[in-house]
Design a protein around this motif. Structure first.
Motif, short mmCIF file in Angstrom:
data_model
loop_
_atom_site.label_atom_id
_atom_site.label_comp_id
_atom_site.label_asym_id
_atom_site.label_seq_id
_atom_site.Cartn_x
_atom_site.Cartn_y
_atom_site.Cartn_z
N GLN A 71 0.82 -1.21 0.00
CA GLN A 71 0.00 0.00 0.00
C GLN A 71 0.86 1.26 0.00
O GLN A 71 0.48 2.28 -0.59
N GLU A 72 2.02 1.21 0.63
CA GLU A 72 2.95 2.33 0.56
C GLU A 72 3.41 2.58 -0.87
O GLU A 72 3.48 3.73 -1.33
N SER A 73 3.74 1.51 -1.57
CA SER A 73 4.23 1.67 -2.94
C SER A 73 3.16 2.27 -3.83
O SER A 73 3.45 3.06 -4.74
N HIS A 74 1.89 1.93 -3.58
CA HIS A 74 0.80 2.50 -4.38
C HIS A 74 0.65 3.99 -4.10
O HIS A 74 0.45 4.80 -5.03
N ASN A 75 0.76 4.39 -2.83
CA ASN A 75 0.67 5.80 -2.46
C ASN A 75 1.78 6.61 -3.11
O ASN A 75 1.55 7.72 -3.62
N LEU A 76 2.98 6.07 -3.11
CA LEU A 76 4.12 6.80 -3.67
C LEU A 76 4.09 6.82 -5.19
O LEU A 76 4.49 7.82 -5.80
N ALA A 77 3.60 5.76 -5.82
CA ALA A 77 3.68 5.63 -7.27
C ALA A 77 2.94 6.75 -7.99
O ALA A 77 3.47 7.36 -8.93
N TRP A 78 1.70 7.04 -7.58
CA TRP A 78 0.95 8.05 -8.33
C TRP A 78 1.56 9.43 -8.13
O TRP A 78 1.54 10.27 -9.06
N LYS A 79 2.13 9.67 -6.99
CA LYS A 79 2.74 10.97 -6.72
C LYS A 79 4.02 11.15 -7.54
O LYS A 79 4.26 12.22 -8.13
N LEU A 80 4.84 10.11 -7.61
CA LEU A 80 6.02 10.16 -8.46
C LEU A 80 5.63 10.38 -9.92
O LEU A 80 6.26 11.18 -10.63
N ALA A 81 4.60 9.68 -10.36
CA ALA A 81 4.17 9.79 -11.75
C ALA A 81 3.71 11.21 -12.07
O ALA A 81 4.03 11.76 -13.14
N PHE A 82 2.97 11.82 -11.15
CA PHE A 82 2.47 13.17 -11.40
C PHE A 82 3.62 14.18 -11.41
O PHE A 82 3.62 15.12 -12.21
N VAL A 83 4.60 13.99 -10.54
CA VAL A 83 5.76 14.90 -10.53
C VAL A 83 6.60 14.70 -11.78
O VAL A 83 6.99 15.68 -12.44
N LEU A 84 6.87 13.46 -12.13
CA LEU A 84 7.67 13.18 -13.33
C LEU A 84 6.99 13.67 -14.59
O LEU A 84 7.64 14.08 -15.55
#
Length: 561
Positions: free
Chosen positions: A322-335
């Motif tokens: 669940q941590e990886s899911h929380n971080l993934a969308w945020k990284l994607a939006f920043v990238l």
């Protein structure tokens, strides 16, 4: 100079690292993953994945593939205490949490528990992460890393050939696990109870069918004069025995020779001449703690690198996924240039308090279920354990990625923020909580496809309003094009995009006619506005309000004027 570049380098190819690659791929980010082992797991660890985790896999379209990957024979819930597997039963340990009412889960989620061996799950995750463009390199180790304000320079090595390559990554995700060298190099410590026990797991093959006597036993706690430990029975002839050792008494993992392992296994099973083939002996520490911080510059911690939890309900693995899911969308939006890098600070603000609460709960469960033994004495203190539903679905977030209902201000979060639990069966729809599960139909026909609220949240923000909120839809479409924000919008009700099958939508989200609620890609409520009479609101006000909301969410601390 660099040999290659990648937006995200993931160090570690276990459950959490593979999940990270999968979730990034869902958002169109193609990461590079390096894993020192030559392949995925070859032993049956962590078989249980809770409904919240399965919701996330459902959003990637692999829920059915995971359920099809394994058929762990769980025929009776609870844990069996025995003198030996073949001998006398002391009794079934059946905490209320193991007897959760399945109808209660159906109220709050479209998903259910999945029981899948880790050696069967990891190949599924790998296949789909690679299908989405992930570059997954097994047999490759991370040699060194040098972070700077603009990214991370990483040296990796092929373990077969010794060839080294220098990779330039925008971000590094540490999924190396409990003994993470990345975390140690950053000087980040785990804070908590620390080591609770020293253990070894002995993986072996043996025919246990006669000792099982037809019982659906997958885990039993063994206690007799020769051995005390946990015997996990998987499928076929595969099994594992976990026992403790005490360094204070001069004991060490080296004491577990093949001969001693066979002796311990036979003593646990209760068959003195049982043919046994020992495959592997794995020492590990049963520990509890949470990393002091989840982010250091361009490096992020997930999974066991970020927290340690006793094995009491598989919450360690589920929390990491669940941590990886929380971080993934945020990284994607920043990238993707959609959000400022400040959005990434919300990862720690949201997930560390949840991990801390869950860690304390797993310690309490471990002590209550296992450490106290089959018959706790009369002086044993009663332990209050959180309800499973609350632990899985009842926590909320306070961060800059959640807007309070007054003045669309970001909710305040500090390093001292503590997660609290609510009953998800009594949903509020308030900002910061997971969006309540409501069934919708895609058309008016009787056989229309049903979709849950959680099904709408995949890789974009989702704006929900009723059929009187057409002005919200027009505003959403305009802003999606102007700001480049992934944003979907659905009108709910007669003549709208979705039909409220059970009539629960208005009371569940509590926005009223003409109101709107904005869901994040991870299914949490980001913002909510109560309904106002549409004739009294100028259309431009909807656009201005929604634009202000999106800018505050995606550019925290920046100019939102």
């Amino acid at each position: 100079m660099y040999d290659e570049r990648t937006p995200v380098l993931i160090a570690g190819g276990g459950l959490v690292g593979l999940s990270m690659a999968l979730f990034l791929g869902q958002h169109g980010v193609r990461p590079l993953l390096v894993e020192r082992h030559s392949g995925t797991a070859n032993h049956a660890r962590t078989p249980g994945y809770n409904p919240r985790t399965m919701e996330l896999f459902r959003s990637c379209g692999i829920e059915d593939a995971i359920r099809d990957a394994d058929d762990w024979p769980v025929d009776k819930t609870g844990i069996l205490w025995v003198e030996t597997l073949a001998g006398e039963e002391i009794g079934w340990l059946e905490p209320p949490e193991f007897k959760a009412d399945l109808s209660a889960f159906a109220e709050v989620t479209p998903s259910d528990w999945a029981v899948c061996r880790q050696d069967r799950l990891e190949p599924v995750l790998r296949t789909h992460a690679e299908r989405l463009g992930g570059d997954l390199r097994f047999g490759t180790r991370l040699v060194s890393f040098e972070p700077d304000p603009e990214g991370v320079t990483v040296v990796i090595e092929d373990r077969d050939t010794g060839a080294r390559r220098t990779v330039r990554a925008d971000y590094l995700v540490d999924a190396e696990g409990t003994k993470s060298e990345i975390r140690r190099a950053l000087g980040i410590e785990h804070v908590g109870a620390g080591v609770l026990d020293h253990r070894v797991s002995i993986w072996f093959r043996a025919d246990l069918s006669q000792a099982r006597r037809g019982r659906g036993v997958v885990l039993c706690m063994v206690r007799n004069p020769e051995v005390t430990g946990a015997l996990r029975v998987t499928t076929g002839d595969q099994a594992a025995l976990t026992v403790s050792y005490d360094p204070a008494k001069g004991e060490s993992p080296e004491d577990f020779t093949p001969e001693r392992c066979v002796q311990l296994i036979r003593a646990a099973v209760g068959v003195p001449d049982l043919p046994v083939s020992v495959e592997m002996v794995s020492p590990w520490d049963l520990a509890a703690g949470v990393a002091q911080r989840y982010r250091q510059g361009r490096v992020f911690l997930v999974g066991d690198s970020a927290h340690l939890m006793p094995p009491a309900g598989a919450y360690g693995a589920n929390t990491g996924i669940q941590e990886s899911h929380n971080l993934a969308w945020k990284l994607a939006f920043v990238l993707g240039g959609v959000a400022d890098e400040a959005l990434l600070d919300s990862y720690q603000a949201e997930r560390r308090p949840v991990a801390e609460l869950t860690m304390h709960e797993t310690v309490a469960r471990w002590r209550s279920w296992f450490a106290a033994g089959p018959h706790p004495g009369p002086d044993a203190e009663p332990v209050q354990l959180a309800d499973d539903l609350g632990l899985m679905f009842g926590y909320g977030y306070r961060s800059a990625a959640v807007l309070a209902e007054k003045d669309t201000e970001a909710t305040e979060a500090t390093g001292d923020t503590v997660a609290t639990l609510a009953d998800p069966r009594e949903p509020t729809g308030a900002p910061g909580v997971r969006a309540p599960h409501v069934w919708f139909a895609e058309s008016v026909s009787a056989d229309a496809t049903l979709v849950s609220t959680t099904d709408l949240c995949r890789s974009a923000f989702v704006l929900l309003t009723d059929v009187t909120g057409e002005q919200w839809r027009r505003a959403a479409l305009l802003l999606r094009d102007r700001l480049g924000v992934p944003l979907d919008c659905y009108l709910i009700g007669p003549g709208g995009d979705l039909r409220d099958v059970e009539g629960r939508w208005p009371d569940t989200f509590r926005i009223g006619a003409g109101g709107a609620v904005l869901l994040r890609p991870d299914g949490f409520v980001a913002w909510r506005e109560r309904g106002r009479h549409p004739d009294r609101v100028h259309e431009q006000e909807h656009e201005q309000t929604l634009e202000r909301v999106l800018r505050r969410l995606l550019h925290p601390g920046g100019d939102t004027s």
